[in-house]
Design a protein around this motif. Structure first.
Motif, mmCIF file in Angstrom:
data_model
loop_
_atom_site.group_PDB
_atom_site.id
_atom_site.type_symbol
_atom_site.label_atom_id
_atom_site.label_comp_id
_atom_site.label_asym_id
_atom_site.label_seq_id
_atom_site.Cartn_x
_atom_site.Cartn_y
_atom_site.Cartn_z
ATOM 1 N N GLY A 89 30.850 47.167 37.068
ATOM 2 C CA GLY A 89 31.099 46.123 36.077
ATOM 3 C C GLY A 89 29.878 45.230 35.899
ATOM 4 N N MET A 90 29.208 44.892 37.022
ATOM 5 C CA MET A 90 28.022 44.043 36.925
ATOM 6 C C MET A 90 26.921 44.731 36.127
ATOM 7 S SD MET A 90 29.147 41.357 38.133
ATOM 8 C CE MET A 90 27.727 40.561 37.406
ATOM 9 N N ASP A 186 34.987 39.859 28.686
ATOM 10 C CA ASP A 186 35.205 40.701 29.868
ATOM 11 C C ASP A 186 36.721 40.902 29.948
ATOM 12 O OD1 ASP A 186 35.729 41.600 32.465
ATOM 13 O OD2 ASP A 186 33.995 40.567 33.307
ATOM 14 N N SER A 208 34.931 45.913 34.195
ATOM 15 C CA SER A 208 34.741 46.465 35.517
ATOM 16 C C SER A 208 35.823 47.531 35.647
ATOM 17 C CB SER A 208 34.929 45.383 36.583
ATOM 18 O OG SER A 208 35.002 46.008 37.847
ATOM 19 N N THR A 210 36.192 49.386 37.999
ATOM 20 C CA THR A 210 36.551 49.326 39.415
ATOM 21 C C THR A 210 37.964 48.785 39.635
ATOM 22 O OG1 THR A 210 34.229 48.671 39.680
ATOM 23 C CG2 THR A 210 35.645 48.462 41.608
ATOM 24 N N LYS A 211 38.428 47.976 38.725
ATOM 25 C CA LYS A 211 39.690 47.276 38.914
ATOM 26 C C LYS A 211 40.838 48.107 38.327
ATOM 27 C CE LYS A 211 36.826 44.290 40.581
ATOM 28 N NZ LYS A 211 36.287 43.181 39.795
HETATM 29 C C1 PLP Z 1 34.972 42.794 39.606
HETATM 30 C C2 PLP Z 1 34.638 42.136 38.336
HETATM 31 C C3 PLP Z 1 33.380 42.310 37.744
HETATM 32 C C4 PLP Z 1 32.282 43.113 38.411
HETATM 33 O O1 PLP Z 1 32.615 44.450 38.512
HETATM 34 P P1 PLP Z 1 32.033 45.431 39.654
HETATM 35 O O2 PLP Z 1 32.593 46.741 39.233
HETATM 36 O O3 PLP Z 1 32.502 44.927 40.958
HETATM 37 O O4 PLP Z 1 30.541 45.363 39.532
HETATM 38 C C5 PLP Z 1 33.148 41.701 36.537
HETATM 39 N N1 PLP Z 1 34.096 40.951 35.925
HETATM 40 C C6 PLP Z 1 35.309 40.767 36.477
HETATM 41 C C7 PLP Z 1 36.310 39.941 35.755
HETATM 42 C C8 PLP Z 1 35.624 41.347 37.684
HETATM 43 O O5 PLP Z 1 36.832 41.132 38.233
#
Ligand code: PLP
Length: 396
Positions: A89-90, A186, A208, A210-211
């Motif tokens: 996400g970053m 975001d 992200s 990842t979430k």
């Molecule tokens: C976790 C997160 C990010 C960053 O994502 P990563 O995949 O950890 O780099 C950015 N924005 C939000 C809202 C997040 O929860």
């Protein structure tokens, strides 16, 4: 009967099928192309592919079929023109900023964005001549006042982390466009299953993955969805040269995650509201933050702008001692800094996700020492409530 080709498929259909291009093997599940490079049929074809004169695969830093399938699926879900997958996400946010901003440009961002996003703007992008002004995301006049002739981007997260504040995307998109700036959202907390910022007027969605897009806490990844022009002319060339690319393996995991996105978000939202409503009735709890609660200051806006309220619930106890005691006493929540997993998570933002910010920054954001954040998973709501109940008693 064949489906009407003019009728846009629903989100659940897109989540299962958008972007899949079967190979000659006619596989049912998407193929995983774990190949760093791709072969050419001739020297002339290699030259044409490198020059961008002929579409097709070259090298997985910027062309991989599994990653492309993920990009097409998230783009369809967000209702955008084109998407770009990134390593995290970053790196999605970094890619967007590096590709669209130049020295001297300014960004106006909500001060309630993800802690690492604040660090990226404040400590890293600032060294390259990009200035960021942080504002209270629910104060329309503060956004207006912070805009200067150099402002090129408005950036926010809604609902915010960890206090679930909600910003008016359509109103801020109008403000951005009056000032020739890009409106960036975001969309991590809602995902397109609950909120589609591009349909509300935003220019860019970042994720992200990842979430919730993964949804089972396995892989890091990110995505940017925007217009064909912005991705094709600015972000894709940056990705090709700088290389913050998504692994094809991770793209494949996210494709499997997306298939269940809509039903997961419905369940996360339902259980989170149940837990939030219960927490509001508990004596040691001073305040509960969840957009689905009628007591939430932007509840009406969240109802208009979202189709569900999401899985994040935060609540405030007296102090750090009480917060840590509850965190140490629960057994059906994992103590980790992630969110958006099938397994419920409990976090103390002030000393973890927001620990690198100064006390003054945490105070402006409203992240106090007694605040606890829950990411409600897919377990039974009654079991989560029973666990919180014993933990609150234990901490008292
Ligand atoms: C976790 C997160 C990010 C960053 O994502 P990563 O995949 O950890 O780099 C950015 N924005 C939000 C809202 C997040 O929860």
């Amino acid at each position: 009967m064949h489906p009407d080709p003019d009728q846009e498929p629903g989100l659940s259909t897109l989540a299962c099928r958008a972007g899949q291009a079967r190979t000659g093997e006619l596989e049912q599940s998407e193929a995983l192309f774990l190949s760093s490079s791709f072969c050419f049929e001739s020297a002339a074809q290699a030259a044409a592919r490198f020059a961008g004169e002929e579409p097709g695969n070259v090298y997985s830093r910027f062309t991989n079929p599994t990653v492309r399938t993920f990009e097409e699926r998230i783009t369809a879900l967000e209702g955008g023109e084109r998407g770009l997958a990134t390593a995290s996400g970053m790196s999605a946010i970094l890619t967007l900023c590096m590709a669209t901003l130049s020295q001297g440009d300014e960004v106006v961002a909500s001060h309630s964005v993800f802690g690492t996003t604040v660090s990226l703007f404040k400590n890293i992008l600032s060294r390259f001549g990009l200035k960021t002004t942080f504002v209270d995301m629910t104060d329309a006049e503060a956004w207006q006042r912070a805009i200067t002739p150099s402002t090129k981007m408005l950036f926010l997260e809604t609902p915010s982390n960890p206090l679930t504040e909600v910003a008016d995307i359509a109103a801020l998109a109008d403000l951005a466009h009056e000032n020739d700036a890009l409106m960036v959202v975001d969309n991590c907390f809602c995902t397109p299953a609950l909120q589609r910022p591009l349909k509300l007027g935003a220019d860019v969605v970042v994720h992200s993955a990842t979430k919730y897009l993964d949804g089972q806490g396995r892989c890091l990844g990110g995505a940017v969805v925007a217009s064909e022009a912005l991705i094709g002319e600015k972000l894709f060339p940056f990705l090709r040269s700088a290389g913050p690319s998504m692994s094809p393996f991770n793209a494949w995991v996210f494709l499997k995650g997306l298939e269940t996105l809509v039903i997961r978000m419905e369940r996360h939202s339902r259980t989170a509201l149940e837990v939030a409503a219960w927490l509001e009735r508990q004596a040691p709890v001073r305040r509960v933050f969840h957009p689905g609660l009628p007591t939430h200051p932007q509840h009406e806006l969240a109802r208009r702008q979202q189709t569900g309220f999401g899985g994040i619930v935060s609540f405030e106890l007296a102090d750090r001692r009480a917060a840590w005691a509850v965190i140490d006493a629960v057994s059906r929540f994992s103590i980790t800094a992630n969110l958006g997993d099938a397994k419920s998570i409990i976090t103390h933002p002030a000393t973890t996700t927001h620990g690198r910010l100064t006390q003054a920054e945490r105070d402006t954001m409203g992240v106090g020492e007694g605040l606890v954040r829950l990411s409600i998973g897919l377990e039974d709501g009654a079991d989560l409530i029973a666990d919180l109940d014993q933990a609150l008693r234990h901490a008292a």
